[in-house]
Design a protein around this motif. Structure first.
Motif, PDB file in Angstrom:
ATOM      1  N   LEU A 119      11.556 -73.265  39.332  1.00 10.83           N
ATOM      2  CA  LEU A 119      12.965 -73.593  40.062  1.00 10.83           C
ATOM      3  C   LEU A 119      13.894 -72.813  39.813  1.00 10.83           C
ATOM      4  O   LEU A 119      13.980 -72.019  38.776  1.00 10.83           O
ATOM      5  CB  LEU A 119      13.109 -75.248  39.496  1.00 10.83           C
TER       6      LEU A 119
ATOM      7  N   ALA B 241      19.283 -75.773  40.523  1.00  8.36           N
ATOM      8  CA  ALA B 241      18.916 -77.118  39.643  1.00  8.36           C
ATOM      9  C   ALA B 241      20.147 -77.647  39.011  1.00  8.36           C
ATOM     10  O   ALA B 241      20.140 -78.979  38.975  1.00  8.36           O
ATOM     11  CB  ALA B 241      17.922 -76.833  38.577  1.00  8.36           C
TER      12      ALA B 241
ATOM     13  N   ALA C 204      18.496 -85.148  39.855  1.00 10.06           N
ATOM     14  CA  ALA C 204      17.378 -84.874  40.590  1.00 10.06           C
ATOM     15  C   ALA C 204      16.614 -84.184  40.010  1.00 10.06           C
ATOM     16  O   ALA C 204      15.241 -84.168  40.077  1.00 10.06           O
ATOM     17  CB  ALA C 204      17.964 -84.599  41.907  1.00 10.06           C
ATOM     18  N   THR C 205      17.115 -83.032  39.352  1.00 14.14           N
ATOM     19  CA  THR C 205      16.332 -82.049  38.818  1.00 14.14           C
ATOM     20  C   THR C 205      15.266 -82.673  37.535  1.00 14.14           C
ATOM     21  O   THR C 205      14.291 -82.438  37.609  1.00 14.14           O
ATOM     22  CB  THR C 205      17.017 -80.837  38.094  1.00 14.14           C
TER      23      THR C 205
ATOM     24  N   THR D  16      12.487 -84.625  39.283  1.00 13.21           N
ATOM     25  CA  THR D  16      11.502 -83.694  39.549  1.00 13.21           C
ATOM     26  C   THR D  16      10.599 -83.151  38.637  1.00 13.21           C
ATOM     27  O   THR D  16       9.449 -83.101  38.774  1.00 13.21           O
ATOM     28  CB  THR D  16      11.977 -82.760  40.399  1.00 13.21           C
TER      29      THR D  16
ATOM     30  N   ARG E 201      10.156 -84.517  36.019  1.00 16.57           N
ATOM     31  CA  ARG E 201       9.437 -85.761  35.314  1.00 16.57           C
ATOM     32  C   ARG E 201       8.021 -85.779  35.973  1.00 16.57           C
ATOM     33  O   ARG E 201       6.901 -86.239  35.175  1.00 16.57           O
ATOM     34  CB  ARG E 201      10.136 -87.120  35.234  1.00 16.57           C
ATOM     35  N   GLN E 202       7.818 -85.516  37.001  1.00 21.89           N
ATOM     36  CA  GLN E 202       6.666 -85.476  37.758  1.00 21.89           C
ATOM     37  C   GLN E 202       5.643 -84.179  38.023  1.00 21.89           C
ATOM     38  O   GLN E 202       4.815 -83.920  38.304  1.00 21.89           O
ATOM     39  CB  GLN E 202       6.860 -86.012  39.334  1.00 21.89           C
ATOM     40  N   SER E 203       6.354 -83.307  37.267  1.00 20.64           N
ATOM     41  CA  SER E 203       5.827 -81.892  37.337  1.00 20.64           C
ATOM     42  C   SER E 203       5.283 -81.391  35.794  1.00 20.64           C
ATOM     43  O   SER E 203       6.042 -81.931  34.869  1.00 20.64           O
ATOM     44  CB  SER E 203       6.365 -81.140  38.098  1.00 20.64           C
TER      45      SER E 203
ATOM     46  N   GLN F 248       7.647 -79.104  33.215  1.00 17.68           N
ATOM     47  CA  GLN F 248       8.501 -79.586  32.293  1.00 17.68           C
ATOM     48  C   GLN F 248       8.116 -79.023  30.920  1.00 17.68           C
ATOM     49  O   GLN F 248       9.099 -78.807  29.896  1.00 17.68           O
ATOM     50  CB  GLN F 248       8.636 -81.125  32.124  1.00 17.68           C
TER      51      GLN F 248
END
Length: 378
Positions: A287, A292, A298-299, A302, A304-306, A309
Protein backbone atom coordinates in the motif's frame (compact mmCIF):
# COMPACT_ATOMS: atom_id res chain seq x y z
CA UNK A 1 6.95 -65.64 19.30
CA UNK A 2 8.35 -62.14 19.88
CA UNK A 3 7.58 -61.09 16.29
CA UNK A 4 4.10 -62.62 16.56
CA UNK A 5 3.41 -60.63 19.73
CA UNK A 6 4.39 -57.41 18.00
CA UNK A 7 2.23 -58.26 14.97
CA UNK A 8 -0.78 -58.96 17.20
CA UNK A 9 -0.20 -55.68 19.05
CA UNK A 10 -0.06 -53.81 15.73
CA UNK A 11 -3.40 -55.27 14.66
CA UNK A 12 -5.01 -54.29 17.98
CA UNK A 13 -3.49 -50.83 17.74
CA UNK A 14 -4.73 -50.40 14.17
CA UNK A 15 -8.27 -51.29 15.21
CA UNK A 16 -8.18 -49.06 18.32
CA UNK A 17 -6.67 -46.05 16.59
CA UNK A 18 -8.99 -46.48 13.61
CA UNK A 19 -12.01 -46.28 15.90
CA UNK A 20 -10.71 -43.06 17.44
CA UNK A 21 -9.88 -41.70 13.98
CA UNK A 22 -13.49 -42.24 12.91
CA UNK A 23 -14.77 -40.45 16.03
CA UNK A 24 -12.39 -37.53 15.50
CA UNK A 25 -13.22 -37.26 11.80
CA UNK A 26 -16.93 -37.21 12.64
CA UNK A 27 -16.34 -34.47 15.23
CA UNK A 28 -14.40 -32.38 12.72
CA UNK A 29 -17.14 -32.80 10.15
CA UNK A 30 -19.84 -31.90 12.68
CA UNK A 31 -18.14 -28.88 14.26
CA UNK A 32 -16.39 -27.17 11.34
CA UNK A 33 -19.56 -25.43 10.21
CA UNK A 34 -20.58 -22.34 8.30
CA UNK A 35 -20.88 -20.55 11.65
CA UNK A 36 -17.23 -21.36 12.39
CA UNK A 37 -16.21 -20.16 8.92
CA UNK A 38 -18.17 -16.91 9.40
CA UNK A 39 -16.55 -16.29 12.80
CA UNK A 40 -13.14 -16.94 11.31
CA UNK A 41 -13.74 -14.46 8.51
CA UNK A 42 -15.32 -11.85 10.80
CA UNK A 43 -13.02 -12.08 13.84
CA UNK A 44 -9.94 -13.94 12.65
CA UNK A 45 -10.68 -16.81 15.04
CA UNK A 46 -13.37 -19.21 16.22
CA UNK A 47 -13.81 -21.33 19.36
CA UNK A 48 -15.60 -24.68 19.61
CA UNK A 49 -16.33 -26.21 23.01
CA UNK A 50 -17.03 -29.91 23.65
CA UNK A 51 -15.27 -30.62 20.38
CA UNK A 52 -14.80 -34.37 20.93
CA UNK A 53 -16.79 -37.03 22.69
CA UNK A 54 -15.83 -36.90 26.39
CA UNK A 55 -14.34 -40.39 26.33
CA UNK A 56 -12.12 -39.56 23.35
CA UNK A 57 -10.98 -36.28 24.91
CA UNK A 58 -10.04 -37.98 28.18
CA UNK A 59 -8.27 -40.77 26.29
CA UNK A 60 -6.25 -38.15 24.41
CA UNK A 61 -5.32 -36.47 27.68
CA UNK A 62 -4.22 -39.83 29.12
CA UNK A 63 -2.08 -40.50 26.02
CA UNK A 64 -0.35 -37.14 26.40
CA UNK A 65 0.25 -37.70 30.11
CA UNK A 66 1.83 -41.04 29.32
CA UNK A 67 3.90 -39.51 26.54
CA UNK A 68 5.21 -36.89 28.96
CA UNK A 69 5.93 -39.39 31.71
CA UNK A 70 8.32 -41.60 29.77
CA UNK A 71 11.99 -40.75 30.34
CA UNK A 72 15.11 -41.84 28.53
CA UNK A 73 15.79 -44.27 31.39
CA UNK A 74 12.60 -46.23 30.69
CA UNK A 75 12.93 -49.34 28.58
CA UNK A 76 9.71 -48.73 26.74
CA UNK A 77 8.54 -49.87 23.34
CA UNK A 78 6.12 -51.97 21.47
CA UNK A 79 7.36 -55.12 23.16
CA UNK A 80 7.12 -53.89 26.77
CA UNK A 81 4.11 -51.53 26.54
CA UNK A 82 4.42 -47.83 27.27
CA UNK A 83 1.63 -48.08 29.83
CA UNK A 84 4.20 -49.64 32.17
CA UNK A 85 6.52 -46.64 32.00
CA UNK A 86 7.62 -45.01 35.22
CA UNK A 87 6.04 -41.64 35.97
CA UNK A 88 8.56 -38.84 35.64
CA UNK A 89 8.51 -35.48 37.35
CA UNK A 90 6.60 -32.86 35.32
CA UNK A 91 9.84 -30.85 35.29
CA UNK A 92 12.06 -33.72 34.11
CA UNK A 93 14.65 -32.71 31.54
CA UNK A 94 15.23 -36.24 30.30
CA UNK A 95 11.84 -36.86 28.70
CA UNK A 96 12.03 -39.44 25.95
CA UNK A 97 9.27 -38.14 23.72
CA UNK A 98 8.43 -34.56 24.69
CA UNK A 99 11.59 -32.52 24.23
CA UNK A 100 12.37 -28.93 25.28
CA UNK A 101 11.03 -26.38 22.85
CA UNK A 102 13.49 -25.33 20.16
CA UNK A 103 12.89 -22.14 18.19
CA UNK A 104 14.93 -21.15 15.15
CA UNK A 105 15.82 -17.47 15.18
CA UNK A 106 17.59 -15.48 12.48
CA UNK A 107 19.04 -12.00 12.96
CA UNK A 108 17.31 -9.25 11.03
CA UNK A 109 20.21 -8.88 8.59
CA UNK A 110 20.46 -12.65 8.12
CA UNK A 111 24.04 -12.69 9.42
CA UNK A 112 23.44 -15.34 12.09
CA UNK A 113 20.99 -18.13 12.88
CA UNK A 114 20.32 -19.43 16.39
CA UNK A 115 18.39 -22.16 18.14
CA UNK A 116 16.81 -20.97 21.39
CA UNK A 117 14.60 -22.72 23.95
CA UNK A 118 11.48 -21.31 25.59
CA UNK A 119 11.63 -22.30 29.29
CA UNK A 120 9.15 -24.88 30.64
CA UNK A 121 7.77 -25.84 27.21
CA UNK A 122 8.05 -29.44 25.97
CA UNK A 123 6.79 -30.67 22.63
CA UNK A 124 7.11 -33.12 19.76
CA UNK A 125 6.07 -33.30 16.12
CA UNK A 126 3.98 -36.45 15.66
CA UNK A 127 5.61 -36.95 12.26
CA UNK A 128 8.94 -37.54 14.02
CA UNK A 129 9.09 -41.31 13.51
CA UNK A 130 12.63 -41.48 14.88
CA UNK A 131 11.44 -40.23 18.28
CA UNK A 132 7.90 -41.61 18.42
CA UNK A 133 8.15 -44.74 16.31
CA UNK A 134 7.85 -47.17 19.21
CA UNK A 135 4.52 -45.61 20.26
CA UNK A 136 2.82 -46.06 16.89
CA UNK A 137 1.76 -49.65 17.55
CA UNK A 138 1.30 -49.40 21.31
CA UNK A 139 -2.37 -49.41 22.31
CA UNK A 140 -1.53 -47.02 25.16
CA UNK A 141 -1.35 -44.31 22.48
CA UNK A 142 -4.30 -45.34 20.32
CA UNK A 143 -6.18 -42.10 20.96
CA UNK A 144 -3.20 -39.94 20.04
CA UNK A 145 -2.53 -41.73 16.77
CA UNK A 146 -6.23 -41.87 15.95
CA UNK A 147 -6.34 -38.06 16.24
CA UNK A 148 -3.22 -37.77 14.09
CA UNK A 149 -4.60 -40.02 11.37
CA UNK A 150 -7.98 -38.26 11.30
CA UNK A 151 -6.40 -34.82 11.01
CA UNK A 152 -4.52 -35.82 7.86
CA UNK A 153 -7.49 -34.99 5.63
CA UNK A 154 -10.59 -34.35 7.75
CA UNK A 155 -9.84 -30.71 8.62
CA UNK A 156 -8.98 -29.76 5.04
CA UNK A 157 -12.06 -31.59 3.76
CA UNK A 158 -14.35 -29.85 6.26
CA UNK A 159 -12.97 -26.39 5.49
CA UNK A 160 -13.24 -27.08 1.76
CA UNK A 161 -16.96 -27.52 2.37
CA UNK A 162 -17.57 -24.33 4.38
CA UNK A 163 -14.66 -22.06 3.39
CA UNK A 164 -13.29 -23.15 0.01
CA UNK A 165 -11.60 -19.78 -0.43
CA UNK A 166 -8.97 -20.91 2.11
CA UNK A 167 -7.70 -23.42 -0.45
CA UNK A 168 -6.33 -25.77 2.16
CA UNK A 169 -4.08 -28.54 0.91
CA UNK A 170 -5.82 -31.93 1.38
CA UNK A 171 -2.70 -34.09 1.56
CA UNK A 172 -1.41 -35.55 4.84
CA UNK A 173 2.07 -34.15 4.31
CA UNK A 174 0.58 -30.65 4.16
CA UNK A 175 -0.45 -30.68 7.81
CA UNK A 176 1.61 -30.79 10.99
CA UNK A 177 0.43 -32.04 14.39
CA UNK A 178 2.41 -31.13 17.49
CA UNK A 179 1.89 -32.32 21.07
CA UNK A 180 2.83 -29.76 23.67
CA UNK A 181 3.21 -29.59 27.45
CA UNK A 182 3.65 -26.38 29.44
CA UNK A 183 4.84 -27.20 32.98
CA UNK A 184 4.14 -23.76 34.45
CA UNK A 185 6.72 -21.56 36.09
CA UNK A 186 5.64 -18.76 33.78
CA UNK A 187 6.05 -20.82 30.62
CA UNK A 188 4.60 -18.84 27.69
CA UNK A 189 5.03 -17.73 24.08
CA UNK A 190 5.61 -14.18 22.81
CA UNK A 191 3.52 -12.45 20.16
CA UNK A 192 3.93 -14.09 16.76
CA UNK A 193 2.28 -15.37 13.60
CA UNK A 194 2.31 -19.11 12.96
CA UNK A 195 3.08 -18.24 9.35
CA UNK A 196 5.53 -15.31 9.37
CA UNK A 197 6.08 -15.67 5.62
CA UNK A 198 7.86 -18.03 3.21
CA UNK A 199 8.89 -20.80 3.31
CA UNK A 200 5.90 -21.46 5.60
CA UNK A 201 2.57 -22.05 3.88
CA UNK A 202 0.45 -22.44 7.00
CA UNK A 203 -3.03 -21.05 6.48
CA UNK A 204 -5.11 -22.27 9.46
CA UNK A 205 -4.14 -23.21 13.01
CA UNK A 206 -6.35 -25.43 15.17
CA UNK A 207 -5.43 -26.00 18.82
CA UNK A 208 -7.18 -28.62 20.94
CA UNK A 209 -6.80 -28.04 24.68
CA UNK A 210 -6.89 -31.02 27.03
CA UNK A 211 -6.89 -29.61 30.56
CA UNK A 212 -9.76 -30.89 32.74
CA UNK A 213 -8.22 -29.37 35.88
CA UNK A 214 -7.57 -25.86 34.53
CA UNK A 215 -8.92 -23.10 36.78
CA UNK A 216 -9.19 -19.33 36.60
CA UNK A 217 -5.87 -17.89 37.68
CA UNK A 218 -3.78 -20.74 36.23
CA UNK A 219 -2.79 -18.58 33.26
CA UNK A 220 -1.73 -20.06 29.94
CA UNK A 221 -4.59 -18.41 28.05
CA UNK A 222 -4.35 -17.95 24.29
CA UNK A 223 -4.43 -14.24 23.51
CA UNK A 224 -5.57 -13.46 19.97
CA UNK A 225 -5.07 -10.00 18.51
CA UNK A 226 -6.78 -9.33 15.18
CA UNK A 227 -5.03 -6.34 13.63
CA UNK A 228 -6.33 -3.08 15.13
CA UNK A 229 -9.42 -4.77 16.54
CA UNK A 230 -10.58 -6.11 19.89
CA UNK A 231 -8.46 -8.92 21.34
CA UNK A 232 -9.77 -12.23 22.67
CA UNK A 233 -8.44 -14.13 25.68
CA UNK A 234 -9.23 -17.84 25.32
CA UNK A 235 -8.92 -20.09 28.36
CA UNK A 236 -7.25 -23.47 27.63
CA UNK A 237 -10.22 -25.45 28.92
CA UNK A 238 -10.59 -29.17 28.39
CA UNK A 239 -11.91 -30.29 24.99
CA UNK A 240 -11.92 -26.77 23.55
CA UNK A 241 -10.77 -26.17 19.97
CA UNK A 242 -9.44 -22.75 19.02
CA UNK A 243 -9.13 -21.98 15.30
CA UNK A 244 -7.46 -18.96 13.71
CA UNK A 245 -5.65 -17.78 10.60
CA UNK A 246 -1.98 -18.77 10.70
CA UNK A 247 -0.83 -15.90 8.50
CA UNK A 248 -2.89 -12.99 9.79
CA UNK A 249 -3.89 -13.53 13.40
CA UNK A 250 -1.28 -12.21 15.80
CA UNK A 251 -1.31 -14.24 19.01
CA UNK A 252 0.60 -15.34 22.07
CA UNK A 253 0.29 -17.66 25.09
CA UNK A 254 0.12 -15.95 28.48
CA UNK A 255 2.43 -17.08 31.33
CA UNK A 256 1.16 -20.30 32.91
CA UNK A 257 1.35 -21.27 36.57
CA UNK A 258 -0.46 -24.60 36.23
CA UNK A 259 1.82 -27.62 36.65
CA UNK A 260 0.51 -29.08 33.39
CA UNK A 261 -1.11 -27.50 30.35
CA UNK A 262 -1.58 -29.86 27.41
CA UNK A 263 -2.45 -29.01 23.82
CA UNK A 264 -2.48 -30.62 20.40
CA UNK A 265 -1.81 -28.13 17.62
CA UNK A 266 -2.68 -28.77 13.98
CA UNK A 267 -1.26 -26.54 11.25
CA UNK A 268 -2.93 -26.74 7.84
CA UNK A 269 -1.11 -25.55 4.74
CA UNK A 270 -2.88 -23.54 2.09
CA UNK A 271 -2.25 -22.71 -1.55
CA UNK A 272 -1.06 -19.08 -1.64
CA UNK A 273 -0.64 -18.94 -5.41
CA UNK A 274 -2.44 -16.01 -7.02
CA UNK A 275 -4.16 -16.34 -10.44
CA UNK A 276 -1.18 -14.62 -12.08
CA UNK A 277 1.19 -17.14 -10.54
CA UNK A 278 2.60 -14.81 -7.89
CA UNK A 279 2.53 -15.60 -4.17
CA UNK A 280 0.09 -13.97 -1.76
CA UNK A 281 2.26 -15.07 1.17
CA UNK A 282 4.91 -12.34 1.09
CA UNK A 283 5.21 -10.01 4.07
CA UNK A 284 5.66 -7.03 1.75
CA UNK A 285 3.62 -3.89 2.24
CA UNK A 286 2.24 -2.85 -1.12
CA UNK A 287 0.00 0.00 0.00
CA UNK A 288 0.95 3.64 -0.46
CA UNK A 289 1.52 5.15 2.99
CA UNK A 290 0.25 8.62 2.11
CA UNK A 291 -2.92 7.24 0.53
CA UNK A 292 -3.42 4.90 3.49
CA UNK A 293 -3.35 7.89 5.84
CA UNK A 294 -6.47 9.38 4.23
CA UNK A 295 -8.71 6.83 5.98
CA UNK A 296 -6.81 5.07 8.75
CA UNK A 297 -9.83 3.06 9.88
CA UNK A 298 -10.34 1.68 6.37
CA UNK A 299 -6.63 0.91 6.07
CA UNK A 300 -6.71 -0.98 9.36
CA UNK A 301 -9.72 -2.98 8.20
CA UNK A 302 -7.99 -3.85 4.93
CA UNK A 303 -4.82 -4.96 6.71
CA UNK A 304 -6.89 -7.06 9.11
CA UNK A 305 -7.91 -9.24 6.18
CA UNK A 306 -4.43 -9.41 4.70
CA UNK A 307 -1.14 -10.96 5.71
CA UNK A 308 0.55 -7.71 4.66
CA UNK A 309 -0.08 -6.67 8.27
CA UNK A 310 2.95 -8.78 9.21
CA UNK A 311 5.21 -6.05 7.81
CA UNK A 312 3.84 -3.51 10.33
CA UNK A 313 2.65 -5.46 13.36
CA UNK A 314 5.90 -5.28 15.32
CA UNK A 315 5.90 -1.50 15.05
CA UNK A 316 2.16 -1.09 15.68
CA UNK A 317 2.35 -3.42 18.71
CA UNK A 318 5.93 -2.56 19.68
CA UNK A 319 5.41 -2.37 23.45
CA UNK A 320 3.36 -5.57 23.56
CA UNK A 321 5.99 -7.48 21.57
CA UNK A 322 8.73 -6.28 23.91
CA UNK A 323 6.83 -7.22 27.07
CA UNK A 324 5.97 -10.67 25.75
CA UNK A 325 9.60 -11.39 24.81
CA UNK A 326 10.75 -10.44 28.30
CA UNK A 327 8.04 -12.59 29.92
CA UNK A 328 8.89 -15.55 27.71
CA UNK A 329 12.69 -15.46 27.67
CA UNK A 330 13.80 -13.75 30.91
CA UNK A 331 14.49 -17.14 32.55
CA UNK A 332 16.08 -18.67 29.47
CA UNK A 333 19.84 -19.23 29.52
CA UNK A 334 20.15 -17.24 26.29
CA UNK A 335 18.07 -15.68 23.58
CA UNK A 336 16.28 -12.74 25.16
CA UNK A 337 18.87 -10.11 24.23
CA UNK A 338 19.12 -11.33 20.65
CA UNK A 339 15.33 -11.44 20.22
CA UNK A 340 14.86 -8.00 21.75
CA UNK A 341 17.56 -6.47 19.58
CA UNK A 342 15.96 -7.97 16.46
CA UNK A 343 12.63 -6.48 17.52
CA UNK A 344 14.17 -3.04 18.13
CA UNK A 345 15.98 -3.16 14.78
CA UNK A 346 12.74 -3.98 12.96
CA UNK A 347 11.00 -1.02 14.61
CA UNK A 348 13.94 1.28 13.83
CA UNK A 349 13.82 0.25 10.17
CA UNK A 350 10.15 1.24 9.96
CA UNK A 351 10.75 4.57 11.68
CA UNK A 352 13.48 5.45 9.19
CA UNK A 353 10.79 5.78 6.51
CA UNK A 354 8.79 8.96 7.28
CA UNK A 355 5.67 7.83 5.46
CA UNK A 356 5.57 4.46 7.21
CA UNK A 357 6.34 6.03 10.58
CA UNK A 358 3.39 8.41 10.19
CA UNK A 359 1.13 5.50 9.23
CA UNK A 360 2.32 3.38 12.16
CA UNK A 361 1.73 6.26 14.57
CA UNK A 362 -1.79 6.72 13.16
CA UNK A 363 -2.52 2.98 13.40
CA UNK A 364 -1.26 2.91 16.99
CA UNK A 365 -3.63 5.72 17.88
CA UNK A 366 -6.49 4.05 16.01
CA UNK A 367 -5.99 0.73 17.79
CA UNK A 368 -6.03 2.41 21.19
CA UNK A 369 -9.51 3.68 20.35
CA UNK A 370 -10.90 0.34 19.17
CA UNK A 371 -9.09 -2.10 21.46
CA UNK A 372 -10.40 -0.76 24.75
CA UNK A 373 -12.16 -4.04 25.56
CA UNK A 374 -10.78 -7.57 25.43
CA UNK A 375 -13.25 -10.34 24.71
CA UNK A 376 -12.81 -13.13 27.25
CA UNK A 377 -13.74 -16.68 26.25
CA UNK A 378 -13.80 -18.54 29.56
Amino acid sequence: MFELAIARRAVVMTDASSAVARDVANAIDAHITCDVACALERDGFAVVDAFLDDAVAHALRASLERLAAVTTDDDVGAATGAANASVASPHARDRKYLRPNRTHFTKTDGSARYLFSKPNIYECDLADAKTLGDTRYDDAYAALWGFYDASSEAFARAFARVAPELRLEPRAEKRVVKAQLNVGGGGCFPWHYDNPGPPSNRAVTAILYLNPHWRDGDGGELLLQPFCAGAARVAPRHNRLAIFYSDRTLHRVMPSTASTRYALTVWLDGDFTAPDGSSTNASVLELNASEAMRDVAATAATLRQSNEQRALSRAVYADEYEQSLVECMSNAPRGMEEMLEAHYEHCRAVKKQPGLKALVDALREHRRQVEANTRVVM
